[in-house]
Design a protein around this motif. Structure first.
Motif, PDB file in Angstrom:
ATOM      1  N   MET A  41       0.838  -1.195   0.000  1.00 20.66           N
ATOM      2  CA  MET A  41       0.000   0.000   0.000  1.00 20.66           C
ATOM      3  C   MET A  41       0.877   1.250   0.000  1.00 20.66           C
ATOM      4  SD  MET A  41      -2.963  -1.219  -0.296  1.00 20.66           S
ATOM      5  CE  MET A  41      -4.004   0.221  -0.030  1.00 20.66           C
ATOM      6  N   GLY A 185       4.454   0.206  -2.316  1.00 16.80           N
ATOM      7  CA  GLY A 185       3.612   0.360  -3.490  1.00 16.80           C
ATOM      8  C   GLY A 185       4.247   1.015  -4.696  1.00 16.80           C
ATOM      9  N   SER A 200      -3.422  -1.402  -4.407  1.00 21.65           N
ATOM     10  CA  SER A 200      -2.810  -0.146  -3.970  1.00 21.65           C
ATOM     11  C   SER A 200      -3.417   1.068  -4.645  1.00 21.65           C
ATOM     12  CB  SER A 200      -1.305  -0.167  -4.240  1.00 21.65           C
ATOM     13  OG  SER A 200      -1.050  -0.084  -5.638  1.00 21.65           O
TER      14      SER A 200
END
Length: 209
Positions: A41, A185, A200
């Motif tokens: 993320m 990410g 993401s």
């Protein structure tokens, strides 16, 4: 988090909850939670990037599960990974950290964390750590179907590692930097069949047939 280097090279695993995950994320509840909620993320804030950079450095030679289990202690020991606080660490703090059995007691890595905090602060005059790291986002991301297809480095991670070292950072080799890029990410190395692929928002889920 270069966990794929030590795990089996197979494809996504169907877990008991009906979701597909890579082998490394299917073998332990803590790893599964990290994979499902955090890994891959986007992270842009300085403290968040500094924490992950430090932890990736400490992970070198160890399993990521070991680092995750020690993460709360690391956060306490390193003042919540505030670069301003860690940059002020001196010999007394290093001695305190070396005596703290809850973390990884490696003086070279501890010294690197302090030095990296100071380097992160110096980068603020040039846009900051986040701007530098994200400027090395590639034009495309890998589309691995098995762990064997997940790279451990890239031209961008090699270039970013060189630039970080030039800026005064240490314990930032191209493999460690690629693991950082995966974790935050900048690249998406979720296996194609994983339920997290494309989550993401940085990279589209669509892949070539």
């Amino acid at each position: 988090m270069a966990e794929h280097q030590v795990d089996q090279a197979g494809g996504a695993v169907l877990c008991e909850d009906g979701l597909m995950r890579p082998p490394w994320a299917a073998r332990d509840p803590l790893l599964r939670e990290y994979y499902d909620t955090e890994w891959g993320m986007p992270v842009h804030d300085e403290a968040g990037l500094f924490e992950r950079l430090v932890l990736e450095g400490f992970q070198s030679g160890l399993s990521w599960l070991t680092i995750l289990r020690k993460r709360p202690a690391f956060r306490e020991a390193f003042a919540g990974f505030s670069p301003d606080a860690v940059a002020e660490f001196g010999d007394t703090d290093v001695a305190r950290l070396m005596a703290d059995a809850r973390i990884v007691r490696n003086q070279r890595k501890i010294d690197a964390a302090v030095g990296n905090a100071r380097a992160a602060i110096a980068l603020r005059a040039e846009g900051g750590l986040g701007e530098l790291i994200w400027s090395y986002r590639p034009e495309s991301t890998p589309e691995p179907r098995t762990m064997a297809e997940v790279p451990s480095r890239s031209p961008e991670s090699e270039a970013l590692a060189r630039e970080l070292k030039r800026k005064g950072f240490s314990f930032v080799g191209p493999v460690t930097v690629f693991a950082l890029m995966e974790a935050i990410g900048v690249v998406d190395t979720h296996l194609v069949e994983s339920h997290r692929r494309g989550s993401s928002g940085v990279w589209t889920r669509e892949v070539a047939p």
